[in-house]
Design an enzyme around this catalytic site. Structure first.
Site, mmCIF file in Angstrom:
data_model
loop_
_atom_site.group_PDB
_atom_site.id
_atom_site.type_symbol
_atom_site.label_atom_id
_atom_site.label_comp_id
_atom_site.label_asym_id
_atom_site.label_seq_id
_atom_site.Cartn_x
_atom_site.Cartn_y
_atom_site.Cartn_z
ATOM 1 N N ASP A 20 1.042 -1.384 0.116
ATOM 2 C CA ASP A 20 0.019 -0.001 0.098
ATOM 3 C C ASP A 20 0.847 1.345 -0.048
ATOM 4 O O ASP A 20 1.946 1.415 1.013
ATOM 5 C CB ASP A 20 -0.719 0.002 1.248
ATOM 6 C CG ASP A 20 -1.878 1.140 1.118
ATOM 7 O OD1 ASP A 20 -2.896 0.563 0.577
ATOM 8 O OD2 ASP A 20 -1.624 2.208 1.522
ATOM 9 N N HIS B 248 -5.611 14.231 -8.945
ATOM 10 C CA HIS B 248 -5.795 12.829 -9.288
ATOM 11 C C HIS B 248 -4.949 12.410 -10.560
ATOM 12 O O HIS B 248 -4.765 11.380 -10.581
ATOM 13 C CB HIS B 248 -7.256 12.492 -9.386
ATOM 14 C CG HIS B 248 -8.027 12.499 -8.293
ATOM 15 N ND1 HIS B 248 -7.984 11.346 -7.350
ATOM 16 C CD2 HIS B 248 -8.929 13.524 -7.738
ATOM 17 C CE1 HIS B 248 -8.820 11.885 -6.424
ATOM 18 N NE2 HIS B 248 -9.370 12.927 -6.608
ATOM 19 N N ASP C 233 -2.610 9.412 -10.580
ATOM 20 C CA ASP C 233 -2.755 8.180 -11.565
ATOM 21 C C ASP C 233 -1.334 7.937 -12.183
ATOM 22 O O ASP C 233 -0.890 6.675 -12.204
ATOM 23 C CB ASP C 233 -3.731 8.611 -12.697
ATOM 24 C CG ASP C 233 -5.234 8.545 -12.205
ATOM 25 O OD1 ASP C 233 -5.315 7.897 -11.143
ATOM 26 O OD2 ASP C 233 -6.171 9.008 -12.886
ATOM 27 N N GLU D 20 -4.707 2.671 -3.875
ATOM 28 C CA GLU D 20 -3.273 2.561 -4.044
ATOM 29 C C GLU D 20 -2.658 1.020 -3.381
ATOM 30 O O GLU D 20 -1.623 1.066 -2.981
ATOM 31 C CB GLU D 20 -2.884 3.487 -3.075
ATOM 32 C CG GLU D 20 -2.901 3.471 -1.517
ATOM 33 C CD GLU D 20 -4.161 4.385 -1.002
ATOM 34 O OE1 GLU D 20 -4.388 4.717 -0.092
ATOM 35 O OE2 GLU D 20 -5.382 4.360 -2.163
ATOM 36 N N ASN E 200 -2.873 12.944 -3.946
ATOM 37 C CA ASN E 200 -4.261 13.347 -4.538
ATOM 38 C C ASN E 200 -4.640 14.821 -4.532
ATOM 39 O O ASN E 200 -5.131 15.526 -5.117
ATOM 40 C CB ASN E 200 -5.186 12.328 -4.415
ATOM 41 C CG ASN E 200 -5.038 11.155 -5.301
ATOM 42 O OD1 ASN E 200 -4.498 11.225 -6.517
ATOM 43 N ND2 ASN E 200 -5.423 9.956 -4.968
#
Length: 257
Positions: free
Chosen positions: A135, A148, A152, A178, A143
């Site tokens: 993670d 975002h 990404d 994530e 973010n």
């Protein structure tokens, strides 16, 4: 039973050919003094009828049978093209159903199915299976701060990094958000730990450039080795518990069950 138009035309053509053959045989018999009576005139009449039927056969073939067959072949070709197109589309949809669109990795659905199959297959040959849950640390902050689109980009670059370290028979998936997972068969706990730590270090060395800003990210990982009795869900929970332990201890580390 209903016949196709091409079949009816074919039967008609065969009738004409057979009839023409009968009249030709009769003409030959009459001309050679066979059982058919009538002499030369009868022979000429039979020959004429045979020629007429032969001509009708040619006309029937050219105007009825051939166009119908040609049309049927074109239709079959179109149907074959449509079938092939649908097959390709079906494969694409099937691939899309088990693939994460952002990273190109397998998704949670595929991972769960592979986990069940691996437990069954490697359980029969008494080989270990390892699971790693990873993670990204503080990803929400990425973010919130950079948007975002940048988030990404981070996920895609981390995914590429993970793919470098996995073997061909390992299953690598993005479980959502994530969170990533690796299913690695025939591996010891020490080997799995070393693999996870190399990944952790490689991710920490990534530099994601966004305009004038260069981002650094880290990842926490928890791992577990299947005990050959637990279910896939139980194995996942043990690995996930170790992931949270890595987070609790300060992140950017690996913890093993």
């Amino acid at each position: 039973m209903r016949f196709h138009k091409a079949e009816l035309f074919f039967f008609l053509l065969m009738i004409l050919v057979v009839a023409g053959g009968v009249f030709s045989l009769a003409a030959f018999s009459a001309a050679t003094g066979g059982h058919v009576v009538g002499g030369i005139e009868t022979s000429a009449d039979f020959a004429l009828m045979g020629a007429v039927l032969a001509g009708l056969s040619v006309v029937c073939g050219l105007l009825l049978v051939y166009p119908t067959m040609s049309s049927s072949l074109r239709e079959r070709g179109k149907l074959q093209q449509m079938t092939e197109s649908l097959s390709v589309r079906s494969l694409n949809l099937e691939h899309a159903a088990v693939t994460d669109s952002l990273t190109g990795m397998y998704n949670r659905r595929y991972f769960d199915d592979a986990l069940s199959e691996y437990l069954e297959a490697f359980g029969h040959i008494d080989k270990p299976i390892g699971m790693v849950i990873l993670d990204l640390d503080h990803f929400k902050k990425v973010n919130d701060t950079h948007g975002h689109d940048v988030g990404d980009k981070v996920l895609r670059e981390v995914a590429e990094c993970l793919q470098v370290f996995t073997r061909y028979h390992d299953v690598l998936a993005r479980l959502g958000g994530e969170e990533f997972a690796i299913l690695s068969p025939n591996i010891t706990e020490r080997q799995l730990y070393n693999l996870s730590d190399r990944i952790r270090q490689a991710v920490s060395e990534l530099r994601i450039v966004n305009g004038n800003v260069t981002l650094k990210v880290t990842v926490s990982a928890g791992l577990a080795i299947w005990d050959r009795t637990e279910s896939g869900e139980e194995l996942y929970r043990r690995a996930d518990k170790q992931l949270y332990e890595a987070k609790r201890q300060g992140r950017n580390r690996v913890c093993a069950a």
